[in-house]
Design a protein around this motif. Sequence first.
Motif, PDB file in Angstrom:
ATOM      1  N   MET A 141      -5.356   3.592  -8.357  1.00  0.00           N
ATOM      2  CA  MET A 141      -5.470   2.287  -7.708  1.00  0.00           C
ATOM      3  C   MET A 141      -4.854   2.357  -6.316  1.00  0.00           C
ATOM      4  N   ARG A 142      -5.333   1.497  -5.402  1.00  0.00           N
ATOM      5  CA  ARG A 142      -4.738   1.388  -4.078  1.00  0.00           C
ATOM      6  C   ARG A 142      -3.590   0.390  -4.154  1.00  0.00           C
ATOM      7  N   ALA A 143      -2.482   0.717  -3.501  1.00  0.00           N
ATOM      8  CA  ALA A 143      -1.304  -0.138  -3.570  1.00  0.00           C
ATOM      9  C   ALA A 143      -0.440   0.054  -2.335  1.00  0.00           C
ATOM     10  N   MET A 144       0.322  -0.997  -1.997  1.00  0.00           N
ATOM     11  CA  MET A 144       1.358  -0.868  -0.974  1.00  0.00           C
ATOM     12  C   MET A 144       2.586  -0.255  -1.634  1.00  0.00           C
ATOM     13  N   TYR A 145       3.211   0.711  -0.962  1.00  0.00           N
ATOM     14  CA  TYR A 145       4.230   1.547  -1.611  1.00  0.00           C
ATOM     15  C   TYR A 145       5.295   1.922  -0.588  1.00  0.00           C
ATOM     16  N   TYR A 146       6.556   1.843  -0.991  1.00  0.00           N
ATOM     17  CA  TYR A 146       7.608   2.361  -0.112  1.00  0.00           C
ATOM     18  C   TYR A 146       8.657   3.120  -0.915  1.00  0.00           C
ATOM     19  N   GLU A 147       9.245   4.116  -0.244  1.00  0.00           N
ATOM     20  CA  GLU A 147      10.209   4.999  -0.900  1.00  0.00           C
ATOM     21  C   GLU A 147      11.628   4.777  -0.413  1.00  0.00           C
ATOM     22  N   ALA A 148      11.802   3.967   0.635  1.00  0.00           N
ATOM     23  CA  ALA A 148      13.131   3.677   1.167  1.00  0.00           C
ATOM     24  C   ALA A 148      13.153   2.252   1.673  1.00  0.00           C
ATOM     25  N   PHE A 149      14.269   1.563   1.492  1.00  0.00           N
ATOM     26  CA  PHE A 149      14.404   0.191   1.968  1.00  0.00           C
ATOM     27  C   PHE A 149      14.353   0.166   3.492  1.00  0.00           C
ATOM     28  N   GLY A 150      13.543  -0.735   4.019  1.00  0.00           N
ATOM     29  CA  GLY A 150      13.430  -0.878   5.460  1.00  0.00           C
ATOM     30  C   GLY A 150      12.481   0.087   6.121  1.00  0.00           C
ATOM     31  N   ALA A 151      11.971   1.088   5.365  1.00  0.00           N
ATOM     32  CA  ALA A 151      10.999   2.032   5.921  1.00  0.00           C
ATOM     33  C   ALA A 151       9.608   1.433   5.812  1.00  0.00           C
ATOM     34  N   ALA A 152       8.763   1.779   6.759  1.00  0.00           N
ATOM     35  CA  ALA A 152       7.411   1.211   6.787  1.00  0.00           C
ATOM     36  C   ALA A 152       6.664   1.546   5.496  1.00  0.00           C
ATOM     37  N   PRO A 153       6.170   0.540   4.776  1.00  0.00           N
ATOM     38  CA  PRO A 153       5.375   0.819   3.571  1.00  0.00           C
ATOM     39  C   PRO A 153       4.066   1.515   3.932  1.00  0.00           C
ATOM     40  N   GLU A 154       3.491   2.183   2.942  1.00  0.00           N
ATOM     41  CA  GLU A 154       2.212   2.855   3.112  1.00  0.00           C
ATOM     42  C   GLU A 154       1.227   2.342   2.074  1.00  0.00           C
ATOM     43  N   ILE A 155      -0.057   2.516   2.359  1.00  0.00           N
ATOM     44  CA  ILE A 155      -1.088   2.245   1.366  1.00  0.00           C
ATOM     45  C   ILE A 155      -1.392   3.581   0.690  1.00  0.00           C
ATOM     46  N   ARG A 156      -1.103   3.662  -0.598  1.00  0.00           N
ATOM     47  CA  ARG A 156      -1.254   4.898  -1.353  1.00  0.00           C
ATOM     48  C   ARG A 156      -2.255   4.708  -2.495  1.00  0.00           C
ATOM     49  N   THR A 157      -2.759   5.817  -3.001  1.00  0.00           N
ATOM     50  CA  THR A 157      -3.514   5.824  -4.253  1.00  0.00           C
ATOM     51  C   THR A 157      -2.559   6.256  -5.354  1.00  0.00           C
ATOM     52  N   LEU A 158      -2.332   5.371  -6.309  1.00  0.00           N
ATOM     53  CA  LEU A 158      -1.347   5.578  -7.365  1.00  0.00           C
ATOM     54  C   LEU A 158      -2.016   5.491  -8.736  1.00  0.00           C
ATOM     55  N   PRO A 159      -1.370   6.014  -9.786  1.00  0.00           N
ATOM     56  CA  PRO A 159      -1.951   5.917 -11.130  1.00  0.00           C
ATOM     57  C   PRO A 159      -2.093   4.463 -11.571  1.00  0.00           C
ATOM     58  N   GLU A 160      -3.179   4.163 -12.276  1.00  0.00           N
ATOM     59  CA  GLU A 160      -3.364   2.819 -12.804  1.00  0.00           C
ATOM     60  C   GLU A 160      -2.402   2.586 -13.961  1.00  0.00           C
ATOM     61  N   PRO A 161      -1.868   1.358 -14.095  1.00  0.00           N
ATOM     62  CA  PRO A 161      -0.943   1.072 -15.197  1.00  0.00           C
ATOM     63  C   PRO A 161      -1.700   0.904 -16.511  1.00  0.00           C
ATOM     64  N   THR A 162      -0.960   1.008 -17.604  1.00  0.00           N
ATOM     65  CA  THR A 162      -1.499   0.723 -18.936  1.00  0.00           C
ATOM     66  C   THR A 162      -0.634  -0.358 -19.569  1.00  0.00           C
ATOM     67  N   PRO A 163      -1.223  -1.203 -20.440  1.00  0.00           N
ATOM     68  CA  PRO A 163      -0.434  -2.297 -21.010  1.00  0.00           C
ATOM     69  C   PRO A 163       0.519  -1.819 -22.104  1.00  0.00           C
ATOM     70  N   THR A 164       1.680  -2.479 -22.200  1.00  0.00           N
ATOM     71  CA  THR A 164       2.553  -2.281 -23.347  1.00  0.00           C
ATOM     72  C   THR A 164       1.947  -3.031 -24.532  1.00  0.00           C
ATOM     73  N   ALA A 165       2.552  -2.883 -25.707  1.00  0.00           N
ATOM     74  CA  ALA A 165       2.004  -3.537 -26.902  1.00  0.00           C
ATOM     75  C   ALA A 165       1.928  -5.046 -26.729  1.00  0.00           C
ATOM     76  N   ASN A 166       2.927  -5.637 -26.042  1.00  0.00           N
ATOM     77  CA  ASN A 166       2.933  -7.102 -25.863  1.00  0.00           C
ATOM     78  C   ASN A 166       2.548  -7.518 -24.451  1.00  0.00           C
ATOM     79  N   GLY A 167       1.968  -6.590 -23.701  1.00  0.00           N
ATOM     80  CA  GLY A 167       1.644  -6.868 -22.311  1.00  0.00           C
ATOM     81  C   GLY A 167       0.168  -6.736 -21.998  1.00  0.00           C
ATOM     82  N   VAL A 168      -0.167  -7.002 -20.744  1.00  0.00           N
ATOM     83  CA  VAL A 168      -1.539  -6.874 -20.260  1.00  0.00           C
ATOM     84  C   VAL A 168      -1.537  -6.140 -18.928  1.00  0.00           C
ATOM     85  N   VAL A 169      -2.701  -5.665 -18.554  1.00  0.00           N
ATOM     86  CA  VAL A 169      -2.942  -5.207 -17.190  1.00  0.00           C
ATOM     87  C   VAL A 169      -3.916  -6.192 -16.565  1.00  0.00           C
TER      88      VAL A 169
END
Length: 346
Positions: A1-29
């Motif tokens: 999935m495409r997402a806004m992502y940052y690795e340090a506070f105050g550093a410019a975020p990037e648009i990255r391709t990241l793994p899609e989430p999966t739902p927990t037993a009591n959760g949803v995506v």
Amino acid sequence: MRAMYYEAFGAAPEIRTLPEPTPTANGVVVKVEATGLCRSDWHGWMGHDPDIRLPHVPGHELAGTVLAAGKAVTRFKAGDRVTVPFVSGCGHCHECRSGNQQVCEEQFQPGFTHWGSFAEYVALDHADQNLVHLPESVSFATAASLGCRFATSFRAVCDQAKVKGGEWVAVHGCGGVGLSAIMIAAALGANPIAIDISEEKLAFARKMGAVAAINARAVADVAEAVREITGGGAHASIDALGSPATCFNSIKNLRRRGRHVQVGLMLGEQATPQIPMAQVIGHELEIYGSHGMQAWRYDAMLSMMAAGRLQPDRVIGREIGLEEAVPALMAMDTATDLGISVITRF
């Protein structure tokens, strides 16, 4: 999935391709269709929120469609249109059992305790307790604006300040929270006063229902200006911005036995503002915080929307893409945009 992502506070975020989430037993995506850009996201990016663990995907005001549900989820299924309060409850602590999920002892906050909605997909836990079915009549962009600022303002005005028709309500700060509070107070038959340093925002606030406006830079004493307009002070006052000056003025401008509600976050070096405590004691003032709103309270807000008494879509300023949200997030502390910016393109 495409997402806004940052690795340090105050550093410019990037648009990255990241793994899609999966739902927990009591959760949803949820497939995110719209997500609001909020000053709280800026606070998180700056490192003011201890719940955030790096690396991080921000975003907490969202609406979309359930993509997948865990095996324990009973109230929601794939294809359902949903939104969610930015503070979600665990469902089993004392506060959740008393109906106060907004102050859950083990709260789940997308964009803070977990990865958030500045992404194509977001995972949400405890779905049956926290998700809200979204009527077809409410657009995804409008629903995203409800998740933090509008819903928080609804609780602040209706449940915490307990505003009644005919009362004077001072609203300090005319961003998304303040404009929402003004609209809600006006819908209840109260007399909102808008306070800001921007004439453009004050003019917009009048369109939302403010009966008077004060430019804080144009008066010597904001609290005295409120007293003059109201004939003695506001019955209720809301700090919708979150600064030492607005917090102080919001308490100072109250009449005897008035109610102050702190909605704007005050973190970092601004976490301990000056309070006119002699006035609080002598005038028996009430001071409240307001932190989100329970999922079960959305029915009242949605009913007022269906009746045409509330029109949160009027508070939406502009719709932007995920890439545009990066500079917009970084500039939030000095932004002068009117209304709420909502990401609708991913």
